[in-house]
Design a protein around this motif. Structure first.
Motif, PDB file in Angstrom:
ATOM      1  N   LEU A 129      -2.338  -1.879  -8.336  1.00 58.05           N
ATOM      2  CA  LEU A 129      -2.254  -1.498  -6.925  1.00 58.05           C
ATOM      3  C   LEU A 129      -1.450  -2.559  -6.194  1.00 58.05           C
ATOM      4  N   ARG A 130      -0.432  -2.129  -5.474  1.00 56.81           N
ATOM      5  CA  ARG A 130       0.351  -3.031  -4.620  1.00 56.81           C
ATOM      6  C   ARG A 130       0.092  -2.633  -3.178  1.00 56.81           C
ATOM      7  N   VAL A 131      -0.178  -3.624  -2.350  1.00 57.70           N
ATOM      8  CA  VAL A 131      -0.412  -3.395  -0.926  1.00 57.70           C
ATOM      9  C   VAL A 131       0.618  -4.202  -0.147  1.00 57.70           C
ATOM     10  N   ASP A 132       1.387  -3.507   0.707  1.00 60.54           N
ATOM     11  CA  ASP A 132       2.401  -4.147   1.542  1.00 60.54           C
ATOM     12  C   ASP A 132       1.967  -4.096   3.005  1.00 60.54           C
ATOM     13  N   ASP A 133       2.257  -5.163   3.725  1.00 57.30           N
ATOM     14  CA  ASP A 133       1.933  -5.274   5.145  1.00 57.30           C
ATOM     15  C   ASP A 133       3.030  -4.596   5.963  1.00 57.30           C
ATOM     16  N   LEU A 134       2.649  -3.594   6.762  1.00 56.64           N
ATOM     17  CA  LEU A 134       3.602  -2.905   7.651  1.00 56.64           C
ATOM     18  C   LEU A 134       3.215  -3.118   9.111  1.00 56.64           C
ATOM     19  N   ARG A 173      -0.489  -1.358   9.883  1.00 60.68           N
ATOM     20  CA  ARG A 173      -0.836  -0.445   8.789  1.00 60.68           C
ATOM     21  C   ARG A 173      -0.383  -1.025   7.462  1.00 60.68           C
ATOM     22  N   ILE A 174      -0.825  -0.407   6.393  1.00 55.86           N
ATOM     23  CA  ILE A 174      -0.429  -0.861   5.060  1.00 55.86           C
ATOM     24  C   ILE A 174       0.234   0.287   4.309  1.00 55.86           C
ATOM     25  N   GLU A 175       1.012  -0.083   3.310  1.00 59.78           N
ATOM     26  CA  GLU A 175       1.559   0.878   2.367  1.00 59.78           C
ATOM     27  C   GLU A 175       1.041   0.485   0.989  1.00 59.78           C
ATOM     28  N   VAL A 205       2.182   6.897  -3.779  1.00 55.00           N
ATOM     29  CA  VAL A 205       2.435   6.025  -2.629  1.00 55.00           C
ATOM     30  C   VAL A 205       1.639   6.593  -1.463  1.00 55.00           C
ATOM     31  N   PHE A 206       0.989   5.705  -0.695  1.00 55.37           N
ATOM     32  CA  PHE A 206       0.244   6.166   0.473  1.00 55.37           C
ATOM     33  C   PHE A 206       0.308   5.106   1.563  1.00 55.37           C
ATOM     34  N   GLU A 207       0.051   5.541   2.798  1.00 54.19           N
ATOM     35  CA  GLU A 207      -0.060   4.634   3.935  1.00 54.19           C
ATOM     36  C   GLU A 207      -1.419   4.834   4.566  1.00 54.19           C
ATOM     37  N   HIS A 208      -1.912   3.764   5.196  1.00 52.04           N
ATOM     38  CA  HIS A 208      -3.211   3.849   5.865  1.00 52.04           C
ATOM     39  C   HIS A 208      -3.176   2.974   7.114  1.00 52.04           C
ATOM     40  N   ASP A 209      -3.785   3.466   8.182  1.00 54.26           N
ATOM     41  CA  ASP A 209      -3.807   2.744   9.461  1.00 54.26           C
ATOM     42  C   ASP A 209      -4.904   1.695   9.472  1.00 54.26           C
ATOM     43  N   VAL A 210      -4.622   0.579   8.833  1.00 57.65           N
ATOM     44  CA  VAL A 210      -5.555  -0.549   8.814  1.00 57.65           C
ATOM     45  C   VAL A 210      -4.710  -1.824   8.682  1.00 57.65           C
TER      46      VAL A 210
END
Length: 140
Positions: free
Chosen positions: A104-109, A112-114, A15-20
């Motif tokens: 790969l699952r990408v969630d909108d936060l 940023r994304i998770e 699991v990771f987060e990124h500022d985008v």
């Protein structure tokens, strides 16, 4: 529209987060489709190709597109299938060397994304951490 797949398991490898922002992340992941790089090991010169598919109708996947209409229609969550193929390049021809498959699952936060990565199969040199690093490079 959420693009989710019932094939995505309840557990994940990383699991990771990124500022985008979400839409920018989706666009960057879609641009990875068809990308190629070369690298050299002690075994010789290799070509690495990446193919990206996105969840469709919760039961299957389809090839991604990079047009704005396609990307802008995706919201909240998106499940991708990424396949990485390595081919050994020799003077006498090309030889398939390895194939790696990831969900790969990408969630909108918000801003940023998770991301959640699941490696399908455990053989080979490329793992979930390698995919995370590749994605972080593409998202930057």
């Amino acid at each position: 529209m959420r693009r989710v797949s019932y094939q995505f398991p309840n557990h994940c490898d990383l699991v990771f987060e990124h500022d985008v922002p979400f839409q920018e992340a989706i666009r960057s992941i879609c641009k990875l489709d068809g990308s190629q790089t070369n690298f050299r090991t002690e075994r010789g010169l290799f070509k690495r190709e990446i193919h990206v598919e996105i969840a469709r109708d919760k039961t299957g996947f389809e090839r991604v597109r990079t047009d704005s209409d396609f990307i802008d229609d995706i919201s909240e969550r998106a499940d991708f299938l990424l396949q990485i193929n390595d081919t050994l390049l020799k003077g006498e021809g090309r030889y398939p060397a390895a194939e790696y498959s990831f969900l790969l699952r990408v969630d909108d936060l918000g801003s940023r994304i998770e991301g959640f990565i699941v490696q399908q199969g455990r053989d080979g040199e490329v793992d979930a951490l390698d995919l995370k690093n590749l994605l972080k490079g593409a998202l930057s």
